[in-house]
Each structure stands twice: as structure tokens, then as C-alpha cells.
Design an enzyme around this catalytic site. Structure first.
Site, PDB file in Angstrom:
ATOM      1  CE  LYS A  79      -5.488  -1.670   7.155  1.00  0.00           C
ATOM      2  NZ  LYS A  79      -5.006  -1.455   5.775  1.00  0.00           N
ATOM      3  CB  SER A 149      -2.043   0.792   6.192  1.00  0.00           C
ATOM      4  OG  SER A 149      -3.011   0.219   5.354  1.00  0.00           O
ATOM      5  CB  SER A 173      -2.197  -1.196   2.754  1.00  0.00           C
ATOM      6  OG  SER A 173      -1.784   0.134   2.891  1.00  0.00           O
TER       7      SER A 173
END
Lengths: 448, 448
Positions: A79, A149, A173
Site C-alpha cells: 500500500k 483505504s 481499511s
């Protein structure tokens, strides 16, 4: 079966056995990305050159002696909030684009030390906070969100562009995008994995998370990542444990607490699927009883909101003054909310968290694991944002470890999942019972 | 010498030896209070009946067998923020007057279990917070403040109305009044003494404090009070230690760090007295070197202000809506300031405290103890408030243990003192070096 179809565990085994070259695996994934990325848009930056060069280096090493490292040759997506040497960390924030970082985050360092290959950076919701839409699409349906996210990590693993990816979770997330994308995720206990070199959202809630396609893979990555890191002030001192072994023997049927509060709040199809999943676990021999939260769920969500918004607002206080126009709309509103929340609200929320923690620990400790639907709804349309984090954030609030596993497809071919919550630093037992539960359900087919 | 002139250690010894009756001691103190209280006004409530009855009960017990309890028969005054069964806890707040409390605080319980007699409640600044003037006067000069917020405890011990009293300290509320009144005080490490049944100011800073006339007395009370109390969530798990023994042998001359930042900020007569005191310690053999704070003192004070004001504002948020007119002027302003401080300020202050703590621990750990003037000025006029807490609050901020001892009288016959700061949970060593220092200075005469 193509190399890109292998789980992390299977890929590591094939490489160790000399049946698969790390270079061929990386190339297979790059080809898969080339074939599917226009549809999924999971990547901020695919580091083809860096990954191939790392794979060639491992290839040469393997010729010298058989590899022992846990993740030898396994490609992993990061990420885009974890620093990785030589790449930018953009966090989906334009002013950061092109600024190359000189040092690995703790997570990237620990993965590399275990032999992993960093395949690139995956798309994140801006600064991993809020629900602003992103370009990434759900691999099961391009009109829907992959969740967030950790949007790109969920979609990339779901689309079989990479066997494993790292996400983060402050509210929901990691588990939410994993469930929406039909994969497995493990968010370990707060303090279990280093947060050094990770852009913060809210430092008392931020957790790195593992996004993979099986519980065995989650254990494999945790094995490499469960280390004390003195550079992270919240990093736990911990004894080495054999997480991988915990997933080899599923053992006795678990005692599970099905959380009524989540069923009551879930959308009807999600609730129906969770009840069906619970029934299958029962039929397989699990002792599934209903449990309830010790306090109203809205109180937990309010405490989480106030602490997150206050801490997150503080992190961005300085930068937003200079770069306000680069912030996404909803994130900017959250930061501004943080700046008008009174200190008394934060103090009261911190106090409540301390007080409620003991009651939550008691509830979780009464069974082997708490189960419930991972998400409140099926994935919403992509332009509306990344979905509702409430079912996941009540666990992030207290740092409980939890996992999500896919259970079945809905009539419109969207994945359902259940989450399992364990005790603090009880990942070994959590992984064991998650393995037991995983065996009850059919694996999902590939979405693409 | 009258019984009221005895220190706690001397009184306990005389009672144990059968040379003094607990009843006679209480009566002597009641007579002393009757003779001096109009001048000092230290007491909110003298519990003559309760104290005499407790003393008679001890008297009867002593006839059965020789007493072994540490504080057998020693009368103690309680700042009026500690609950004591059968008495009100008014905190100088009219709406609380007359409301009798049914249970002892942890401190009162532990003192009673050690044989102490509760003589009554001493005057506190309202809710032990802020600098609003109180009725109590300095025993050395009736126009001056005794300091605060433990005003009555400081004045009562200074005026020899009671050999020992309990105070509390969130900023400088124990050490400052002790220094202004010419007595000894010990504020132990945060978590050392139970705070159960103590009205809170700011729960991450509140400390009970011991106010007495010698370091030996401080050790004697600490011996009774250093206990884990599960009813206080911040109470430390602790091993039994022999604090009293630490004050019998002063041992080797200590290495002391004289804190330049305090000298630079002190009023000229206070600075002069502290330098003279340091010189005497040097002449007696101590190794006194200058040290400096690792960060500007104003930063420490700002962090303390924001956390105290935010937490204190939260404690009173509900009550002030109903009873605003009963709050003292300055306290009310502080509470209102707490309600408009933004959460981001608190979060940032809490973060800074965590970060600065390591640097402060390193500074304190570099010597046996940090010394400096206990207060910034001599006691100001009573109507202006209770004085400046800045020299004491920088230690409360991090929970360091510290003591103050009187050193000399000023030309106008006001007491000077020095403070000594030790390491967290290092009270044994702190008491040893405080004993060493105490022997260097002449005891002060009685002010009245």
C-alpha cells in the site's frame, strides 16, 4: 494453472522445490497485471525493473544453495503509505509524487529479510483516511468499489495480480476491502507489526494488515513480520511463535460467539449470508452461540470517531495550511472537523476507551473467537466512496486481532465474508480457528 | 517540649515506648489548634470527637499488647479532597458541604491500617486546582499565602498543629506550600500511592503528597502508603521496600545536578539562597555540578498547561453547567479555557510529553538527584493567590518523585527550601540523599 494463480504458500514451496523460478513468477504477475490492470487499476506504481532485478538476484542465490527464507521469491504489493527505498510514497497526494524515499519502512525491511520481492505500490485512499473515491475498481464488478483505504492491495490480490499485499487499518481499511474483493485478511494485534516508516493516520489506532488468499498465507507473512522494532514506540516486545504450524492442524471445533449487534445492523443479504455461514459452521461441529456487545455499538463508534478525527487532524494541521487544494474533499472535511473538536471530547473519549476496553476483553475472552459479517453491506458503487467501516472499526478501537475469510458468492456474484476476532496477542489460536472455519467453505473462483 | 512539638517519628516512638498516650497527643494537638487556628485557619473541619475516640480505642489496644503498627497513634490531617468515612469531602465547594461520605479513600484506609488517627480535613484551594485565594494564612507571616493547593496541610504542619498531613500535587500543590511554610514534603512517583477516593484534577498528573517535618517522617508515611491498589487504574505494581531504613544511614555524599534553568528564573533572594544552599552541600562533600533542561522550560510548562486544562475541564464539564456561580473566579476561567482548547492541542501535548519524557529521564538519571530552589519566589501576599507552580509542575508532568527540605530563613524570617528530584520509583535512594542533605542544614525554629 499459471504461476500468477499460486498462493504465497504454494509459490514459496514451488520456488524452494526448484519447480518455479522467482523470475518466472514475477514475469507471470507482470503479464497478469498487463492483462487486467486497465480493468482493475490497483497499482500506483508497478516496479517491474526493481522486482525483476530482485528476482534475478534470488535466482542466482538459489543456485548457490537451497533457500531457507520463509518468503523466498514471493512478490508482495505495498500500500502506498509504506516507505520502500528507491520508490516514492505518494499516499495519493499530489505534492508527494516523484519524491523518492531513501529508507525502507520496518515492514518492507522485514519482508525483504524474509526473501520477499517488492512488486510495487498499490493505490490507497488519500493518506489512508476517509472514503473519497479512488480509481481502483472491484475485480468482481467494475462499477463497484474495492473498498478502502487499502483499495489497491485488496483489488490486486483479488484479481490475482500478486499473491499478497500489505494494507493498513485504522478503522476498517484492511478487512473491508479484503471482504469486498473476496480475499483473506489478517489485522494482527496493535503493536504486533512495526509501524516505522509508515505514514500515520492516528497513531493509537494504526495497524499494518496482511491481505492474501488463504489463512496459511496470512500466517506465513505474520511469521516474517511479528518482530519487535525499537523504532516504533508502540511496538510490542514479543516472543517468537510458530504461526505457520497453527494453520497446519485445525484441531478441535471452536466455540464461537456470533455477534448479534452486527447481524442486526447488516443489510438483509449480508445478514442472510452471515446466518447461513454460521449455520454451516454449526453443522461442521462448531459451538456457535449468540453474544452481544457489552455497550451500545454507537458508543464505540463515537469514541473511535473522536479519537481518530482528533489525532488525524493533528497529523495534518501544518500541511493542510500550505496544500489545502490538494486534499480530497471528504478527507479535508475530516481534518477540519478535527481542528474544531474540543479537547474535552478527546479526553472523554480516551477515558471511555480505557474503561470500555476491559468489558470488550471480557466479551472476547468468553469464547475462542467472535464472528459476524465482515461488512455491513455488499460493495457500493465506486463513485459513492469506499463503503462503511463501522463493522471493522469497533475492533481497531481496542487493537484486537481479526481476520476475514470469504464464505460464498451472492446471487449477483459478489463475495460475502465473515470476520473472526481473537484475543490480544492470541494470533496463534486465531489462525488455528480461522483455518478450521476456512475449511468449511468452498474456495471462491477467480473473479477475472 | 510539648507533645504537639513531636515529629511523627518521635511521636510514634514515644507511644510505642509507653511514654506518651495517643489520647494525650490528640488532646495536645487540639489545644494547639485552639491556640493558633484563628491566626492560621488551616482546617476545614477538625474531627475532635472522631480523633479522640480513635485514640481511646488505640489506648485500649495498647494495654492489651505492645503496638507494632508503623503509625500507631500518629494523628494526620487530610486535605479536603480525600474521602474519609463519616466526614464530608467539600473541596472548598459549597454544594458539597454537609454531604457525609460513606467510604475511606485508599490513602485514608492505608493510614488507618497502619494505626494513624485522622485528625480532620484541611483547607484546599477549590477542587485543588488554580490559584484562587483561600482563608488559610502562612504561619510565618499572616499577610502571606501558605501556598496551595494543599494550603491547610502546609500551614497546619508548619504551625505544629499536626505532625503530618496529606496533600495532593497536579502542578505544584504539595511542594510549594511545604516550602512556603518551612516544612518537608515528598511527592512520590506517579502510581506509587493510591488515588482511589480522591477527587480528581487531571488523572494523568494527580499525585498524593506527604507533608511532614523531616525526611524520616516522609519515609515513615511512604512506608504505610506505598501499596498497589487495584481500585486505582494507574496504581503501580510494586515490591515492598524499606524506606525507613534508607533514612537511618545517610551513606556516601551524593552527586547532585544543580538545575541552571531554575536558578535563572528564580527571584534574586530565592536564587541567592539556593546558591548558598548548594555551596553548603558542596562544602559538606557533595559533588554538585550544574545541569540544564534538555528543552526550554516554557515548552514543558505549555505541555503541562494544555493537558491539565483539557483533563480538568473534562472533569468539571457537567457540574459547572449546574453550579457555575459556586466556582471560584480563576478556577472557572481555567475550566472554561479547557472547553475551548482544541483536541489537536491536547493530542499534540500528549505526544510531546511522550517524546520529552525520555530526554528528561536521561537528564535525571545522569546524577543521584537534581536540585534547585523549590519555588520561584518567596510567598506572595495572601489576597493575590497561592503563588507560582512552575518550578514544581515540570516534575509532576513526568511523574518524577521529589522532595523539598527547608534550608534557612530569609532576613524577613521567611523559609527558603531546596527540592531534590529522583528517578521513577527511586524513592529509596531519593530519601537517602535527602537525609544526607537535610543534615547539612540547621532545623528551622517554630514559626509560632
Amino acid at each position: 494453472m499459471q504461476p500468477y494463480d499460486l498462493t504465497a504458500t504454494a509459490a514459496a514451496r514451488a520456488i524452494r522445490a526448484g519447480e518455479l523460478s522467482p523470475v518466472d513468477l514475477v514475469q507471470s504477475l507482470l503479464d497478469r497485471i498487463a492483462a487486467t490492470e486497465s480493468r482493475v487499476q490497483a497499482w500506483e506504481h508497478v516496479d517491474a525493473e526493481g522486482a525483476l532485478s530482485a528476482a534475478r538476484h534470488l535466482e542466482a542465490k538459489r543456485r548457490e544453495r537451497p533457500p531457507a527464507d520463509l518468503l523466498f521469491g514471493v512478490p508482495i504489493g505495498m500500500k502506498d503509505v509504506f516507505h520502500a527505498r528507491g520508490l516514492p510514497t505518494t499516499a495519493n497526494f499530489d505534492p508527494y509524487r516523484g519524491k523518492v524515499i531513501g529508507e525502507d519502512s520496518g515492514v518492507v525491511q522485514h519482508l525483504r529479510e524474509a526473501g520477499a520481492v517488492i512488486l510495487g505500490k498499490t493505490v490507497t485512499v488519500q493518506f489512508a483516511w476517509g472514503r473519497d473515491p479512488v480509481k481502483t475498481r472491484n475485480p468482481w464488478n467494475a462499477e463497484l468499489t474495492p473498498g478502502g483505504s487499502s483499495s489497491g492491495s485488496g483489488a490486486a490480490v483479488g484479481a490475482r495480480q500478486v499473491p499478497a499485499a500489505m494494507g493498513t487499518q485504522t478503522g476498517g481499511s484492511t478487512l473491508r476491502p479484503a471482504c469486498y474483493c473476496g480475499i483473506v485478511a489478517l489485522k494482527p494485534t496493535f503493536g504486533r507489526i512495526s509501524r516505522y516508516g509508515l505514514l500515520p493516520v492516528s497513531w493509537t489506532f494504526d495497524h499494518p494488515g496482511i491481505m492474501v488468499r488463504s489463512i496459511a498465507d496470512a500466517a506465513l507473512l505474520l511469521q516474517a513480520l511479528a518482530r519487535h522494532d525499537p523504532r516504533d514506540p508502540f511496538s510490542a516486545d514479543q516472543q517468537p511463535e510458530d504461526f505457520v504450524a497453527a494453520t497446519r492442524e485445525a484441531g478441535a471445533p471452536p466455540r464461537l460467539g456470533l455477534l448479534r449487534d452486527l447481524l442486526d445492523r447488516a443489510d438483509p443479504p449480508v445478514r442472510q449470508a452471515a446466518e447461513t455461514a454460521a449455520e454451516r459452521l454449526r453443522q461442521a461441529g462448531a459451538d456457535v452461540r449468540e453474544v452481544r456487545l457489552p455497550v451500545p455499538m454507537d458508543l464505540l463508534l463515537a469514541v473511535h470517531f473522536v479519537i481518530l478525527t482528533s489525532e488525524g487532524g493533528t497529523v495534518h494541521a501544518e500541511q493542510i495550511r500550505h496544500f489545502a487544494e490538494h486534499y480530497f474533499r471528504n478527507l479535508r472535511a475530516s481534518i477540519e472537523a478535527g481542528h474544531v473538536l474540543p479537547a474535552a471530547a478527546y479526553v472523554q473519549a480516551a477515558r471511555l476507551r480505557r474503561r470500555l476496553r476491559a468489558q470488550m476483553v471480557e466479551m472476547v475472552g468468553g469464547v475462542d473467537g467472535i464472528i459476524g459479517p465482515t461488512v455491513r453491506t455488499l460493495p457500493p458503487r465506486a463513485e459513492t466512496g469506499t463503503g462503511d467501516p463501522s463493522f471493522q472499526s469497533i475492533w481497531s478501537l481496542f487493537g484486537f486481532p481479526n481476520v476475514t475469510i470469504p464464505t460464498m458468492l451472492s446471487p449477483e456474484r459478489l463475495p460475502h465474508g465473515i470476520q473472526i476476532v481473537g484475543r490480544h496477542f492470541g494470533e496463534r489460536e486465531l489462525l488455528r480457528i480461522a483455518t478450521w472455519c476456512e475449511r468449511v467453505f468452498e474456495p471462491l473462483p477467480s473473479p477475472l
